[in-house]
Design a protein around this motif. Structure first.
Motif, short mmCIF file in Angstrom:
data_model
loop_
_atom_site.label_atom_id
_atom_site.label_comp_id
_atom_site.label_asym_id
_atom_site.label_seq_id
_atom_site.Cartn_x
_atom_site.Cartn_y
_atom_site.Cartn_z
N VAL A 79 0.84 -1.21 0.00
CA VAL A 79 0.00 0.00 0.00
C VAL A 79 0.87 1.25 0.00
N LEU A 80 1.95 1.23 0.77
CA LEU A 80 2.82 2.40 0.85
C LEU A 80 3.72 2.56 -0.36
N ARG A 81 3.86 1.50 -1.15
CA ARG A 81 4.65 1.61 -2.38
C ARG A 81 4.02 2.64 -3.31
N ALA A 82 2.70 2.69 -3.35
CA ALA A 82 2.00 3.60 -4.25
C ALA A 82 1.98 5.04 -3.74
N GLU A 83 1.84 5.19 -2.41
CA GLU A 83 1.69 6.54 -1.87
C GLU A 83 1.88 6.50 -0.35
N ASP A 84 2.55 7.52 0.20
CA ASP A 84 2.69 7.64 1.64
C ASP A 84 1.30 7.70 2.28
N GLY A 85 1.23 7.36 3.55
CA GLY A 85 -0.06 7.43 4.22
C GLY A 85 0.07 7.47 5.73
N TYR A 86 -0.99 7.92 6.38
CA TYR A 86 -1.06 7.91 7.84
C TYR A 86 -1.90 6.70 8.25
N ARG B 36 4.42 0.36 13.37
CA ARG B 36 5.48 0.58 14.37
C ARG B 36 6.61 -0.43 14.19
N ARG B 37 6.24 -1.68 13.94
CA ARG B 37 7.26 -2.73 13.79
C ARG B 37 8.09 -2.51 12.52
N LEU B 38 7.44 -2.18 11.41
CA LEU B 38 8.17 -1.93 10.16
C LEU B 38 9.07 -0.71 10.27
N TYR B 39 8.59 0.31 10.99
CA TYR B 39 9.41 1.50 11.22
C TYR B 39 10.63 1.16 12.06
N ALA B 40 10.42 0.42 13.14
CA ALA B 40 11.53 0.04 14.02
C ALA B 40 12.54 -0.85 13.31
N ALA B 41 12.07 -1.66 12.36
CA ALA B 41 12.95 -2.55 11.60
C ALA B 41 13.71 -1.81 10.50
N LEU C 140 10.48 1.54 7.00
CA LEU C 140 9.66 2.73 6.77
C LEU C 140 10.34 3.95 7.37
N SER C 141 10.08 5.09 6.77
CA SER C 141 10.44 6.36 7.38
C SER C 141 9.12 7.06 7.73
N SER C 142 9.19 8.10 8.53
CA SER C 142 7.96 8.80 8.90
C SER C 142 8.21 10.30 8.96
N TYR C 143 7.13 11.05 8.86
CA TYR C 143 7.17 12.49 9.00
C TYR C 143 5.80 12.96 9.47
N VAL C 144 5.77 14.12 10.09
CA VAL C 144 4.53 14.65 10.66
C VAL C 144 4.02 15.79 9.78
N VAL C 145 2.71 15.76 9.53
CA VAL C 145 2.07 16.82 8.75
C VAL C 145 1.09 17.54 9.68
N PRO C 146 1.29 18.85 9.87
CA PRO C 146 0.37 19.61 10.72
C PRO C 146 -1.04 19.63 10.14
N SER C 147 -2.01 19.73 11.03
CA SER C 147 -3.41 19.77 10.61
C SER C 147 -4.10 20.95 11.28
N ALA D 240 6.30 6.34 5.01
CA ALA D 240 6.76 6.18 3.62
C ALA D 240 7.68 4.97 3.55
N ILE D 241 7.56 4.23 2.47
CA ILE D 241 8.47 3.09 2.26
C ILE D 241 9.82 3.65 1.82
N ASN D 242 10.88 3.07 2.33
CA ASN D 242 12.23 3.50 1.97
C ASN D 242 12.92 2.38 1.18
N PRO D 243 14.17 2.57 0.77
CA PRO D 243 14.84 1.53 -0.02
C PRO D 243 14.89 0.16 0.67
N GLN D 244 15.13 0.12 1.98
CA GLN D 244 15.13 -1.15 2.69
C GLN D 244 13.75 -1.79 2.64
N GLY D 245 12.71 -0.99 2.78
CA GLY D 245 11.34 -1.49 2.70
C GLY D 245 10.99 -1.99 1.31
N ARG D 246 11.49 -1.30 0.29
CA ARG D 246 11.24 -1.76 -1.10
C ARG D 246 11.91 -3.11 -1.35
N ALA D 247 13.12 -3.27 -0.81
CA ALA D 247 13.81 -4.56 -0.96
C ALA D 247 13.05 -5.66 -0.23
#
Length: 117
Positions: A18-25, A51-56, A59-66, A76-83
């Motif tokens: 799912v994250l391969r196509a687009e970042d998401g919350y 949380r587990r994928l991020y810790a491994a 994934l990377s993460s960022y905060v978007v104000p609302s 967001a999926i990163n190169p390690q996540g794509r592999a």
């Protein structure tokens, strides 16, 4: 068939896909998984997977104000996540092919007349 146990085994790869196509919350990812046909996926399971994928390191993460509520943490999926997704996709396709062959092949031969399977 209860899909709960099946989901546990494939949730990591489903979230990465799912994250391969687009970042998401969090809830957006849950919604996208359900829209893709995984209607039994639980919110808590997805949040734990994120949380587990991020810790491994997958994934990377960022905060978007609302303006209308709390800030959202996007993943967001990163190169390690794509592999990892690539590797898990191969594993899944091999497994699904083997299961499909088992479920669609009649290896027992014809049923003798008068006997039920």
């Amino acid at each position: 068939m209860d899909t709960t146990q099946l989901l546990k085994g494939v949730l990591d790869v489903a979230v990465l896909a799912v994250l391969r196509a687009e970042d998401g919350y969090g809830y957006d990812i849950v919604r996208r998984l359900r829209d893709a046909g995984l209607g039994d996926v639980g919110d808590a399971s997805v949040y734990g997977t994120l949380r587990r994928l991020y810790a491994a390191g997958s994934l990377s993460s960022y905060v978007v104000p609302s303006d209308g509520g709390p800030h959202r943490k996007y993943y967001a999926i990163n190169p390690q996540g794509r592999a990892a997704l690539e590797s898990q996709t191969v594993t899944w396709l091999d497994f699904a092919g083997a299961m499909s062959a088992l479920l669609t092949t009649d290896t027992a031969g014809p049923t003798p007349i008068g006997e039920n399977r």
